[in-house]
Design a protein around this motif. Structure first.
Motif, PDB file in Angstrom:
ATOM      1  N   VAL A  20      57.902  38.042 -71.724  1.00 55.38           N
ATOM      2  CA  VAL A  20      57.567  37.216 -72.872  1.00 55.38           C
ATOM      3  C   VAL A  20      56.680  38.503 -73.603  1.00 55.38           C
ATOM      4  CG1 VAL A  20      56.055  35.432 -74.029  1.00 55.38           C
ATOM      5  CG2 VAL A  20      57.260  34.978 -71.678  1.00 55.38           C
ATOM      6  N   THR A  21      57.159  38.932 -74.812  1.00 56.87           N
ATOM      7  CA  THR A  21      56.615  39.893 -75.499  1.00 56.87           C
ATOM      8  C   THR A  21      57.375  40.112 -76.758  1.00 56.87           C
ATOM      9  OG1 THR A  21      55.410  42.132 -75.511  1.00 56.87           O
ATOM     10  CG2 THR A  21      57.865  41.881 -74.612  1.00 56.87           C
ATOM     11  N   ARG A  22      56.971  40.436 -77.876  1.00 62.57           N
ATOM     12  CA  ARG A  22      57.469  40.938 -79.012  1.00 62.57           C
ATOM     13  C   ARG A  22      58.345  41.983 -79.004  1.00 62.57           C
ATOM     14  NH1 ARG A  22      56.940  38.482 -83.934  1.00 62.57           N
ATOM     15  NH2 ARG A  22      59.273  39.434 -84.051  1.00 62.57           N
ATOM     16  N   GLY A  23      59.639  42.478 -79.349  1.00 62.55           N
ATOM     17  CA  GLY A  23      60.502  43.442 -79.352  1.00 62.55           C
ATOM     18  C   GLY A  23      61.161  43.750 -78.125  1.00 62.55           C
ATOM     19  N   SER A  24      61.848  44.997 -77.982  1.00 61.72           N
ATOM     20  CA  SER A  24      62.488  45.375 -76.822  1.00 61.72           C
ATOM     21  C   SER A  24      61.527  45.849 -76.046  1.00 61.72           C
ATOM     22  CB  SER A  24      63.587  46.312 -77.266  1.00 61.72           C
ATOM     23  OG  SER A  24      63.086  47.529 -77.710  1.00 61.72           O
ATOM     24  N   THR A  25      62.155  45.856 -74.567  1.00 65.53           N
ATOM     25  CA  THR A  25      61.124  46.779 -73.553  1.00 65.53           C
ATOM     26  C   THR A  25      62.010  47.503 -72.860  1.00 65.53           C
ATOM     27  OG1 THR A  25      61.591  45.244 -71.582  1.00 65.53           O
ATOM     28  CG2 THR A  25      60.212  44.359 -73.284  1.00 65.53           C
ATOM     29  N   ARG A  26      61.259  48.765 -71.826  1.00 66.75           N
ATOM     30  CA  ARG A  26      61.970  49.247 -71.029  1.00 66.75           C
ATOM     31  C   ARG A  26      62.846  48.766 -70.198  1.00 66.75           C
ATOM     32  NH1 ARG A  26      59.050  54.457 -68.077  1.00 66.75           N
ATOM     33  NH2 ARG A  26      61.009  55.598 -67.442  1.00 66.75           N
ATOM     34  N   GLY A  27      62.428  47.670 -69.620  1.00 69.70           N
ATOM     35  CA  GLY A  27      63.066  46.914 -68.517  1.00 69.70           C
ATOM     36  C   GLY A  27      64.001  45.677 -69.042  1.00 69.70           C
ATOM     37  N   ASP A  28      64.517  45.906 -70.092  1.00 71.01           N
ATOM     38  CA  ASP A  28      65.620  44.786 -70.427  1.00 71.01           C
ATOM     39  C   ASP A  28      66.635  44.605 -69.574  1.00 71.01           C
ATOM     40  OD1 ASP A  28      63.913  44.277 -72.721  1.00 71.01           O
ATOM     41  OD2 ASP A  28      65.308  45.122 -74.227  1.00 71.01           O
TER      42      ASP A  28
END
Length: 288
Positions: free
Chosen positions: A256-264
């Protein structure tokens, strides 16, 4: 140039339902990042596109350079009052409630602000340490940050005058200061050995998390029913490695966070939302 996130959109009800079911099973480990504390007035280092907005103190510079330590302590001194006054927000309280309901095994946090504990969480592993303590790199003496602040007030009585208009405090508690002020700042010294290498008990960028802390975190993740990442872009390997381990072991990963992540690519369930928009409602639904 200011960075802005896209307008907030309603949380996907299907994804929210899946997250509710994941939490209801219990034994969840939570990994939190800077996005947990932005609503408390402590910003993160990165913009919504993942680009670092400010240059944090580097471990090598702090350890090897008296000028680097002087710059850090001057800025940290000026920012400490506002950093220490930050209060837990609704997301911190929701995490504590989930622990109280018996659904969370442990919290692993990348933050150094202590807000999880102040919100009521009892099982918290601080991956990057805490700004509440200061350690002498020469003799190992440990001192409270509040006490060091008082030393600095006594040694630099005029520095805080007229600083109300400074930019917002940064994630490690410091603020930008004019170089002329930094150059005259008197840094703290250890009362035991007299050395000037007093360091906040945190892992600076370029430093390494203690091996025993990493191993303990891996052990928590490996015994979990799921890993829930809250408010982290996972750009830094110190947090991302736990997502990789969970994915390797077939443990569901929810983010749960805004925007993309390195772990997508390793994520099982993703909610593009602010943690404060998701967690309090989940607690209510789960009996909190």
């Amino acid at each position: 140039m200011a960075h802005t996130l896209p307008p907030r959109t309603p949380v996907d009800p299907l994804a929210l339902g899946e997250l509710r079911e994941l939490l209801a099973d219990g034994d969840v480990v939570v990994l939190t990042g800077a996005g947990m504390s932005t609503a408390s007035g402590i910003p993160d280092y990165r913009g919504p596109d993942g680009t670092r907005r400010v240059q944090p103190m580097q471990h090598g510079e702090f350890v090897s350079s008296a000028e680097g330590r002087q710059r850090y302590w001057a800025r940290a001194f000026a920012g400490w009052g506002r950093f220490a006054a930050a209060q837990p927000n609704a997301a911190h309280r929701a995490v504590a409630d989930l622990e109280r309901l018996g659904l969370l095994r442990h919290v692993i946090t990348q933050n150094v602000d202590g807000l999880h504990q102040r919100a009521g969480s009892r099982r918290v592993l601080e991956l990057h340490g805490t700004l509440a303590a200061v350690t002498c790199l020469d003799c190992g003496e440990r001192t409270s940050r509040d006490l060091v602040q008082q030393w600095l007030v006594d040694a630099n009585p005029d520095v805080l005058t007229g600083l109300d208009g400074l930019a917002q405090v940064r994630p490690d508690g410091d603020v930008a200061l004019p170089e002329a002020l930094v150059a005259t700042f008197r840094t703290p010294r250890c009362l035991v050995c007299g050395g000037d290498r007093l360091k906040p008990d945190v892992v600076f960028f370029g430093g390494s998390v203690a091996k025993d802390v990493v191993e303990r975190a891996f052990g928590l993740v490996e015994g979990a029913s799921a890993l829930l990442v809250l408010g982290s872009s996972l750009r830094v390997m110190s947090g991302y490695r736990f997502v990789r381990r969970a994915a390797r072991d077939g443990i569901p990963v929810a983010v749960v966070t805004r925007g993309s992540t390195r772990g997508d690519a390793e994520t099982t369930l993703r909610l593009d939302a602010l943690v404060g928009d998701v967690l309090p409602g989940l607690v209510a639904d789960l009996g909190g």
